[in-house]
Every structure is written in structure tokens, then in C-alpha cells.
Design a protein around this motif. Structure first.
Motif, PDB file in Angstrom:
ATOM      1  N   GLY A 112       0.856  -1.178   0.000  1.00 29.76           N
ATOM      2  CA  GLY A 112       0.000   0.000   0.000  1.00 29.76           C
ATOM      3  C   GLY A 112       0.891   1.225   0.000  1.00 29.76           C
ATOM      4  N   LYS A 113       0.717   2.094  -0.973  1.00 28.40           N
ATOM      5  CA  LYS A 113       1.566   3.289  -1.105  1.00 28.40           C
ATOM      6  C   LYS A 113       0.816   4.488  -0.545  1.00 28.40           C
ATOM      7  CE  LYS A 113       4.941   5.681  -3.528  1.00 28.40           C
ATOM      8  NZ  LYS A 113       4.897   6.975  -2.962  1.00 28.40           N
ATOM      9  N   ILE A 114       1.426   5.166   0.404  1.00 30.04           N
ATOM     10  CA  ILE A 114       0.873   6.384   0.985  1.00 30.04           C
ATOM     11  C   ILE A 114       1.593   7.555   0.326  1.00 30.04           C
ATOM     12  CG2 ILE A 114       0.499   7.721   3.085  1.00 30.04           C
ATOM     13  CD1 ILE A 114       0.828   5.033   4.640  1.00 30.04           C
ATOM     14  N   GLY A 115       0.839   8.449  -0.265  1.00 26.53           N
ATOM     15  CA  GLY A 115       1.461   9.558  -0.964  1.00 26.53           C
ATOM     16  C   GLY A 115       0.695  10.848  -0.807  1.00 26.53           C
ATOM     17  N   ARG A 116       1.328  11.923  -1.295  1.00 21.48           N
ATOM     18  CA  ARG A 116       0.734  13.261  -1.289  1.00 21.48           C
ATOM     19  C   ARG A 116       0.249  13.651   0.109  1.00 21.48           C
ATOM     20  NH1 ARG A 116       2.621  12.342  -5.955  1.00 21.48           N
ATOM     21  NH2 ARG A 116       1.827  13.408  -7.804  1.00 21.48           N
ATOM     22  N   GLY A 144       7.308   7.777  -0.036  1.00 20.24           N
ATOM     23  CA  GLY A 144       8.497   8.545  -0.375  1.00 20.24           C
ATOM     24  C   GLY A 144       8.507   9.775   0.518  1.00 20.24           C
ATOM     25  N   ALA A 145       9.399   9.813   1.492  1.00 16.08           N
ATOM     26  CA  ALA A 145       9.425  10.886   2.482  1.00 16.08           C
ATOM     27  C   ALA A 145      10.427  11.966   2.096  1.00 16.08           C
ATOM     28  CB  ALA A 145       9.810  10.338   3.851  1.00 16.08           C
ATOM     29  N   GLN A 146      10.004  13.209   2.206  1.00 16.51           N
ATOM     30  CA  GLN A 146      10.973  14.297   2.107  1.00 16.51           C
ATOM     31  C   GLN A 146      11.956  14.102   3.258  1.00 16.51           C
ATOM     32  OE1 GLN A 146       8.998  18.097   1.873  1.00 16.51           O
ATOM     33  NE2 GLN A 146       7.815  17.497   0.080  1.00 16.51           N
ATOM     34  N   THR A 147      13.243  14.272   2.981  1.00 19.87           N
ATOM     35  CA  THR A 147      14.253  13.909   3.983  1.00 19.87           C
ATOM     36  C   THR A 147      14.100  14.675   5.291  1.00 19.87           C
ATOM     37  OG1 THR A 147      15.846  15.407   2.953  1.00 19.87           O
ATOM     38  CG2 THR A 147      15.937  13.095   2.298  1.00 19.87           C
ATOM     39  N   HIS A 148      13.584  15.889   5.253  1.00 22.77           N
ATOM     40  CA  HIS A 148      13.396  16.631   6.512  1.00 22.77           C
ATOM     41  C   HIS A 148      12.333  15.983   7.392  1.00 22.77           C
ATOM     42  CE1 HIS A 148       9.468  18.521   5.769  1.00 22.77           C
ATOM     43  NE2 HIS A 148       9.835  18.545   4.502  1.00 22.77           N
ATOM     44  N   ALA A 149      11.484  15.092   6.819  1.00 21.27           N
ATOM     45  CA  ALA A 149      10.398  14.463   7.573  1.00 21.27           C
ATOM     46  C   ALA A 149      10.709  13.014   7.958  1.00 21.27           C
ATOM     47  CB  ALA A 149       9.111  14.521   6.756  1.00 21.27           C
ATOM     48  N   LEU A 150      11.932  12.559   7.742  1.00 21.61           N
ATOM     49  CA  LEU A 150      12.263  11.168   8.056  1.00 21.61           C
ATOM     50  C   LEU A 150      11.954  10.821   9.507  1.00 21.61           C
ATOM     51  CD1 LEU A 150      15.635  10.681   6.124  1.00 21.61           C
ATOM     52  CD2 LEU A 150      13.397   9.750   5.524  1.00 21.61           C
ATOM     53  N   ALA A 181      10.647  16.101  -7.750  1.00 25.24           N
ATOM     54  CA  ALA A 181      10.252  17.508  -7.940  1.00 25.24           C
ATOM     55  C   ALA A 181      11.307  18.449  -7.350  1.00 25.24           C
ATOM     56  CB  ALA A 181       8.878  17.775  -7.343  1.00 25.24           C
ATOM     57  N   GLY A 182      12.572  18.020  -7.428  1.00 25.29           N
ATOM     58  CA  GLY A 182      13.670  18.846  -6.933  1.00 25.29           C
ATOM     59  C   GLY A 182      13.869  18.819  -5.426  1.00 25.29           C
ATOM     60  N   ILE A 183      13.117  17.975  -4.719  1.00 23.81           N
ATOM     61  CA  ILE A 183      13.180  17.894  -3.250  1.00 23.81           C
ATOM     62  C   ILE A 183      13.776  16.538  -2.867  1.00 23.81           C
ATOM     63  CG2 ILE A 183      11.808  17.901  -1.123  1.00 23.81           C
ATOM     64  CD1 ILE A 183       9.696  19.565  -2.698  1.00 23.81           C
ATOM     65  N   PRO A 184      14.787  16.515  -1.971  1.00 27.06           N
ATOM     66  CA  PRO A 184      15.382  15.237  -1.548  1.00 27.06           C
ATOM     67  C   PRO A 184      14.355  14.359  -0.813  1.00 27.06           C
ATOM     68  CG  PRO A 184      16.763  17.084  -0.865  1.00 27.06           C
ATOM     69  CD  PRO A 184      15.471  17.663  -1.361  1.00 27.06           C
ATOM     70  N   HIS A 185      14.321  13.087  -1.202  1.00 31.71           N
ATOM     71  CA  HIS A 185      13.412  12.105  -0.622  1.00 31.71           C
ATOM     72  C   HIS A 185      14.164  10.809  -0.322  1.00 31.71           C
ATOM     73  CE1 HIS A 185      10.201  14.598  -2.336  1.00 31.71           C
ATOM     74  NE2 HIS A 185       9.301  13.816  -1.774  1.00 31.71           N
ATOM     75  N   ARG A 186      13.564   9.984   0.528  1.00 32.45           N
ATOM     76  CA  ARG A 186      13.977   8.589   0.725  1.00 32.45           C
ATOM     77  C   ARG A 186      12.719   7.748   0.787  1.00 32.45           C
ATOM     78  NH1 ARG A 186      18.398   7.064   4.428  1.00 32.45           N
ATOM     79  NH2 ARG A 186      18.121   5.010   3.492  1.00 32.45           N
ATOM     80  N   ASP A 187      12.778   6.540   0.240  1.00 28.38           N
ATOM     81  CA  ASP A 187      11.680   5.600   0.394  1.00 28.38           C
ATOM     82  C   ASP A 187      11.698   5.065   1.810  1.00 28.38           C
ATOM     83  OD1 ASP A 187      10.687   5.881  -2.172  1.00 28.38           O
ATOM     84  OD2 ASP A 187      11.839   4.181  -2.956  1.00 28.38           O
ATOM     85  N   MET A 188      10.506   4.814   2.349  1.00 25.45           N
ATOM     86  CA  MET A 188      10.364   4.271   3.695  1.00 25.45           C
ATOM     87  C   MET A 188       9.290   3.195   3.661  1.00 25.45           C
ATOM     88  SD  MET A 188      10.692   7.608   6.154  1.00 25.45           S
ATOM     89  CE  MET A 188      11.466   6.700   7.494  1.00 25.45           C
ATOM     90  N   VAL A 189       9.475   2.150   4.467  1.00 23.88           N
ATOM     91  CA  VAL A 189       8.536   1.042   4.525  1.00 23.88           C
ATOM     92  C   VAL A 189       8.273   0.642   5.963  1.00 23.88           C
ATOM     93  CG1 VAL A 189       9.174   0.147   2.249  1.00 23.88           C
ATOM     94  CG2 VAL A 189      10.344  -0.700   4.283  1.00 23.88           C
ATOM     95  N   ARG A 190       7.130  -0.026   6.153  1.00 17.62           N
ATOM     96  CA  ARG A 190       6.826  -0.646   7.434  1.00 17.62           C
ATOM     97  C   ARG A 190       5.789  -1.743   7.214  1.00 17.62           C
ATOM     98  NH1 ARG A 190       2.873   1.844  11.794  1.00 17.62           N
ATOM     99  NH2 ARG A 190       2.144  -0.279  11.705  1.00 17.62           N
ATOM    100  N   PRO A 191       5.825  -2.782   8.020  1.00 18.01           N
ATOM    101  CA  PRO A 191       4.797  -3.806   7.883  1.00 18.01           C
ATOM    102  C   PRO A 191       3.444  -3.268   8.338  1.00 18.01           C
ATOM    103  CG  PRO A 191       6.309  -4.335   9.685  1.00 18.01           C
ATOM    104  CD  PRO A 191       6.815  -3.092   9.038  1.00 18.01           C
ATOM    105  N   LEU A 192       2.393  -3.836   7.781  1.00 16.23           N
ATOM    106  CA  LEU A 192       1.044  -3.433   8.192  1.00 16.23           C
ATOM    107  C   LEU A 192       0.523  -4.281   9.352  1.00 16.23           C
ATOM    108  CD1 LEU A 192      -0.556  -2.743   4.720  1.00 16.23           C
ATOM    109  CD2 LEU A 192      -0.079  -1.071   6.525  1.00 16.23           C
ATOM    110  N   ARG A 193       1.122  -5.413   9.571  1.00 16.69           N
ATOM    111  CA  ARG A 193       0.689  -6.293  10.672  1.00 16.69           C
ATOM    112  C   ARG A 193       1.878  -6.750  11.467  1.00 16.69           C
ATOM    113  NH1 ARG A 193      -1.566  -6.895   6.279  1.00 16.69           N
ATOM    114  NH2 ARG A 193      -3.773  -6.583   6.026  1.00 16.69           N
TER     115      ARG A 193
END
Length: 141
Positions: A65-69, A105-111, A129-141
Motif C-alpha cells: 500500500g503506497k501512501i502519498g501526497r 516517499g518521504a521528504q528527507t526533513h520528515a524522516l 520535484a527537486g526535493i530530496p526524498h527517501r523511500d520508507m517502509v513498514r509492515p502493516l501487521r
């Protein structure tokens, strides 16, 4: 202060919040912010005292499940609204037994914000969009 987060069909309200945060505040080009995935997404609106102050969208891809925007208006940051929005997003995704993990995909300031919610960064930093990001994951259960 009353906080409520719910699934919504009010895409116009979500887009208005995203315009304020991403396009006007962060300078993201409109062509990068608005895409054709909104039609297949589940949208969330976060309210403070009945006024929309944040939103997010959820997409599904296989077992992920992708959480975005994810956005919260500046005046509501630090109020717990972002946490409530993310908790609702995770609950909606977890209700689907086919989904095993959440990704964003988290903006790095929000990690740190997302780490406190159980997400772990993976992969290299990249520009979106010109903003540094990192992918982040977590299990749902």
C-alpha cells in the motif's frame, strides 16, 4: 480542538490542500503534483474543528500500500494532525488482507516523523520535484 480523518470523495478539497502545500509553499511544479493516479486512489481528508487541513492518498500495488501526497497546512503542523492522518492511512491499508506493507516517499526533513510511526528508510536518497526524498517502509501487521 476536534480532529477527524476520513476517507473522502472530495478530490477538489484534497487538490486544494495539495496546491497550497506542494505548489505554493514548496514550489513543486503543477505538472509534477497533479497526475493521473488520483482517479484510482483512495483519498483521505483530515479536519480540525470541521475545516479540512490535511490530506493523503492511498494506492495499491501487489502486496504494498503506497501512501502519498501527505500534506498538512502550516497552521496545523505540530498539532498531531499529521499523526492522525497517517494512523488513518495505515488503518485503511491494514484493513485490506492482501496488503502486507506500507511504503512512502518521504521528504528527507520528515524522516524522523515517519520513523516515529514505525517506518524504516530504505535505498538511496533521490530527488522528486527537486526535493530530496527517501523511500520508507513498514509492515502493516
Amino acid at each position: 480542538m476536534t480532529v477527524e480523518v476520513r476517507v473522502t470523495e472530495d478530490l477538489a478539497a484534497c487538490l486544494a490542500l495539495r496546491r497550497t502545500v506542494f505548489i505554493e509553499e514548496q514550489g513543486v511544479p503543477e505538472a509534477d503534483e497533479v497526475d493521473d493516479l488520483d482517479g484510482e486512489a483512495v483519498h483521505l481528508l483530515a479536519f480540525v474543528d470541521g475545516v479540512p487541513m490535511g490530506s493523503a492518498r492511498l494506492l495499491r500495488s501487489g502486496e504494498t500500500g503506497k501512501i502519498g501526497r501527505v500534506c498538512v497546512l502550516a497552521s496545523a503542523r505540530g498539532s498531531g494532525l499529521g499523526v492522525a492522518l497517517m494512523e488513518k492511512a495505515l488503518a485503511v491499508l491494514a484493513a485490506d488482507p492482501a496488503l502486507r506493507r506500507a511504503k512512502l516517499g518521504a521528504q528527507t526533513h520528515a524522516l524522523g516523523f515517519y520513523e516515529r510511526l514505525g517506518f524504516v528508510a530504505e535505498g538511496p536518497e533521490y530527488l522528486d520535484a527537486g526535493i530530496p526524498h527517501r523511500d520508507m517502509v513498514r509492515p502493516l501487521r
